[in-house]
Scaffold this motif. Structure first.
Motif, mmCIF file in Angstrom:
data_model
loop_
_atom_site.group_PDB
_atom_site.id
_atom_site.type_symbol
_atom_site.label_atom_id
_atom_site.label_comp_id
_atom_site.label_asym_id
_atom_site.label_seq_id
_atom_site.Cartn_x
_atom_site.Cartn_y
_atom_site.Cartn_z
ATOM 1 N N LYS A 119 35.434 38.223 51.474
ATOM 2 C CA LYS A 119 35.285 36.803 51.782
ATOM 3 C C LYS A 119 33.807 36.497 51.948
ATOM 4 N N PHE B 205 29.944 29.416 46.884
ATOM 5 C CA PHE B 205 31.343 29.809 47.093
ATOM 6 C C PHE B 205 31.586 30.325 48.506
ATOM 7 N N LYS C 198 34.998 31.639 50.063
ATOM 8 C CA LYS C 198 35.901 31.987 48.972
ATOM 9 C C LYS C 198 35.958 33.505 48.825
ATOM 10 N N LEU D 200 46.219 33.649 46.243
ATOM 11 C CA LEU D 200 45.287 33.155 45.231
ATOM 12 C C LEU D 200 45.976 33.250 43.874
ATOM 13 N N ASP E 95 42.185 28.026 35.274
ATOM 14 C CA ASP E 95 42.196 27.646 36.688
ATOM 15 C C ASP E 95 41.775 28.877 37.470
ATOM 16 N N ASN E 96 40.652 28.803 38.202
ATOM 17 C CA ASN E 96 40.150 30.008 38.872
ATOM 18 C C ASN E 96 40.899 30.350 40.156
ATOM 19 N N ASP F 283 40.739 29.367 43.158
ATOM 20 C CA ASP F 283 39.898 29.485 44.350
ATOM 21 C C ASP F 283 39.229 30.855 44.463
#
Length: 273
Positions: free
Chosen positions: A52, A58, A61, A162, A182-183, A185
């Motif tokens: 994290k 980011f 994230k 995720l 689509d990543n 997150d």
């Protein structure tokens, strides 16, 4: 004509723009789940280490562990150093995945990354107590193609889920290449790095030589088979598996301790492999 010494004296490396270089490491582990039945083998889960992020970009994230190349080290040494700093263990295997250099992949500037897949044994993770870490966790990973020809990547730890969506690209340069739709997150382009790393790992798992890196020195044939099944995400016929792996292993005089029923014999990897 000037000699090489004169050329180098007049050469200024700052005349050319240069990228920063990083490594990203997809560190995989196979965890053994609790037995639900005395006579049933425990389930295995393939897990991936995510960090994290504590700062921008980011911030907050989840991302792969990695970092910038330091002066005087190779990219392989950088990868080993980074995973050691994140997990406190030296990986038993390091597999090159590829170089990620797409413009704009990192909002900080021109940064290219050399990606590696790493293998860490469950025993090593237990020894260092990674479950106590608040910013690094082992996520259960699932990845595969659905009917719409898109690939779905899910990473799960406790109540954190995720989910990324990717498309596979045709390429001449790497064994696998994915485009992020689509990543989910996941920071940077790490959803694609993870997808490619797992694809490479599955290809390598067809070679019995690699799967030993997920196991302790002594193991059962059932445990060895489950490692290959877990990585490749497909069941294997036990008879076929044992015939194929027989030239890679040898029996020991030891058995699994603490079993109520007939204890399983322990094997080890042949010294010449």
């Amino acid at each position: 004509m000037e000699c090489e010494k004169e050329f180098l004296l007049n050469y200024n490396i700052d005349d050319y723009e240069r990228p920063s270089v990083t490594t990203d490491v997809a560190a995989f582990m196979i965890s053994t789940e609790e037995k639900t039945n005395e006579r049933k083998a425990p389930d295995n889960k393939l897990r991936l280490l995510l960090i994290k992020r504590g700062g921008h970009p980011f911030k907050d994230k989840w991302a792969l562990p990695g970092g910038f190349l330091q002066k005087g080290e190779t990219v392989e040494e950088c990868a080993v150093r980074e995973i050691h700093e994140e997990t406190n263990v030296i990986p038993t295997a390091l597999i090159s995945v590829g170089t990620f250099s797409k413009p704009g992949r990192d909002p900080r500037g021109w940064i290219i990354s050399n990606a590696y897949a790493s293998i860490i044994t469950e025993e090593s993770v237990k020894q260092i107590g990674m479950d106590d870490a608040s910013d690094a966790q082992w996520f259960i990973i699932n990845f595969g193609k659905k009917d719409d020809d898109l690939y779905y990547l899910t990473l799960e730890y406790d109540d954190i889920l995720l989910k990324a969506v990717l498309a596979r690209e045709k390429t001449k340069f790497r064994r696998a290449e994915f485009r992020i739709i689509d990543n989910g997150d996941i920071a940077f382009d790490h959803a694609a790095v993870i997808a490619e790393s797992l694809t490479v790992l599955r290809q390598e798992a067809k070679n019995y030589d690699m799967i030993f890196n997920f196991l302790p020195e002594k193991f059962t044939l059932t445990a060895l088979q489950k490692v290959q099944e877990t990585i490749m995400d497909m069941p294997l016929l036990s008879g076929n598996f044992r015939r194929m792996v027989s030239s890679y292993v040898e029996e020991t005089d030891e058995y699994v301790k603490g079993e109520r029923y007939r204890p399983a014999k322990l094997y080890k990897r042949k010294n010449n492999i």
